[in-house]
Design a protein around this motif. Structure first.
Motif, PDB file in Angstrom:
ATOM      1  N   LYS A  79      -1.473  17.577  36.396  1.00  0.00           N
ATOM      2  CA  LYS A  79      -1.643  16.807  35.173  1.00  0.00           C
ATOM      3  C   LYS A  79      -1.590  17.740  33.966  1.00  0.00           C
ATOM      4  N   LYS A  82      -4.939  18.124  28.054  1.00  0.00           N
ATOM      5  CA  LYS A  82      -5.165  17.179  26.970  1.00  0.00           C
ATOM      6  C   LYS A  82      -4.455  17.673  25.723  1.00  0.00           C
ATOM      7  N   GLY A 102      -0.180  12.634  24.193  1.00  0.00           N
ATOM      8  CA  GLY A 102      -0.259  13.264  25.499  1.00  0.00           C
ATOM      9  C   GLY A 102       1.113  13.389  26.142  1.00  0.00           C
ATOM     10  N   ASN A 139       0.271  12.526  37.251  1.00  0.00           N
ATOM     11  CA  ASN A 139      -0.521  11.847  36.220  1.00  0.00           C
ATOM     12  C   ASN A 139      -0.163  12.394  34.843  1.00  0.00           C
ATOM     13  N   GLY A 141      -0.763  13.265  30.660  1.00  0.00           N
ATOM     14  CA  GLY A 141      -1.778  13.915  29.844  1.00  0.00           C
ATOM     15  C   GLY A 141      -2.461  12.950  28.893  1.00  0.00           C
ATOM     16  N   ASP A 142      -3.691  13.281  28.507  1.00  0.00           N
ATOM     17  CA  ASP A 142      -4.465  12.473  27.566  1.00  0.00           C
ATOM     18  C   ASP A 142      -4.061  12.800  26.135  1.00  0.00           C
ATOM     19  N   ALA A 173      -1.575   8.140  24.575  1.00  0.00           N
ATOM     20  CA  ALA A 173      -1.570   8.776  25.895  1.00  0.00           C
ATOM     21  C   ALA A 173      -0.150   8.916  26.432  1.00  0.00           C
ATOM     22  N   GLY A 235      -2.145   8.379  30.972  1.00  0.00           N
ATOM     23  CA  GLY A 235      -3.247   9.128  30.386  1.00  0.00           C
ATOM     24  C   GLY A 235      -4.198   8.242  29.593  1.00  0.00           C
ATOM     25  N   THR A 236      -5.242   8.851  29.087  1.00  0.00           N
ATOM     26  CA  THR A 236      -6.223   8.180  28.234  1.00  0.00           C
ATOM     27  C   THR A 236      -5.947   8.550  26.784  1.00  0.00           C
TER      28      THR A 236
END
Length: 302
Positions: A79, A82, A102, A139, A141-142, A173, A235-236
């Protein structure tokens, strides 16, 4: 000498590059429960795709529970970190900087394609399982958080001055990486086979489950099976920055009001599953969706 060359009791053979990429050998003999697999660093072409295999032989023999595993062995992509946070406002009343977006997740790898030519005979016993699973997507990145706004400030002389700065907006994200496609197997076998190859594929599942280990078969069937890789998670989003505070200017002067909080960024979707090209060649069809291997029929008393 038959391919592959093994030591007594060896049950895992890791392919070697370039000698195992494309070859002709009069005999391919796979002992019981042998697994042939890729190394983690199998060579890729200029487009980032694994270089395909091309095997040719006169005779193919395999024991019980043999596996040719064409699925990627690199593991799940890592991942990204951030994203960078926005800078805080520096001067009185300055707005905070926006957070960066992200990074998107890395796409999963497609398994190694296999062209398999047998010119004379295939064993009528044992069981051979060719795994064509695609790799899992990475996954994402935030998003970075927004920077904070700077406080408002009354002028020392007069009745003006900047109000509190707004907080920076959070970064959006990243999108999850797509899952890898299943590998393709193209077979050319003798025209008359006692047991034609069978293909079992799990098609486009949002979260494909790992394939089961081979069953103890001794029927001479070559089974091609697998699932496309699932996509990585989105991501968030980054948080909005805090608003700059107000400033109380005192008697007879207009106070400087506070700014607005920054808005949060947008969350992102997960990556999609890979595609299942399944099985190409004659004979054989792609039947889906099915769980592989099929569960054995329950025993009945006679």
């Amino acid at each position: 000498m038959a391919w592959p060359t093994l030591i007594p009791g060896q049950q895992i053979y890791t392919l070697k590059y370039p000698e195992d990429k494309a070859f002709y050998d009069p005999e391919i003999i796979l002992p019981d429960r042998l697994t042939i697999q890729l190394p983690s660093n199998w060579t890729k072409d200029r487009y980032g795709k694994y270089e395909a295999l091309a095997w040719s032989t006169k005779t193919l023999e395999f024991g019980i529970g043999c596996v040719i595993d064409l699925s990627p062995k690199e593991g799940i992509p890592s991942k990204p970190k951030k994203a960078k946070r926005g800078d805080d406002g520096r001067n009185w009343g300055a707005r905070g900087g926006d957070g960066e977006k992200g990074k998107d997740g890395t796409n999963g790898m497609t398994g190694v394609d296999l062209g398999f030519n047998v010119s004379i005979s295939v064993t009528s016993q044992g069981s051979l399982f060719i795994n064509i699973d695609g790799g899992i997507g990475g996954n994402a990145g935030d998003g970075g958080d927004g920077g904070n706004g700077k406080q408002g400030h009354c002028e020392d002389w007069g009745f003006g001055g900047p109000n509190g700065g707004d907080g920076g907006n959070g970064g959006n994200a990243g999108i999850g990486g797509s899952g890898g496609d299943t590998a393709k197997v193209m077979c050319s076998f003798p025209a008359i086979l006692q047991h034609p190859p069978e293909s079992f594929c799990i098609i486009n599942d949002s979260d494909p489950v790992p394939t089961n280990p081979p069953q103890e078969s001794n029927d001479g069937i070559i089974r091609i099976y697998g699932a496309p890789g699932r996509g990585g998670r989105g991501g968030t989003s980054g948080l909005g920055g805090k608003r700059g505070d107000h400033d109380d200017c005192g008697f007879g002067r207009t106070d400087r009001h506070e700014g607005n909080d920054g808005t949060r960024g947008r969350d992102a979707t997960s990556g999609g599953s890979g595609n299942a090209g399944c099985f190409k060649g004659i004979p054989g069809v792609c039947r889906a969706p099915q769980v592989f291997p099929p569960k054995p029929l329950p025993m009945t008393e006679s």
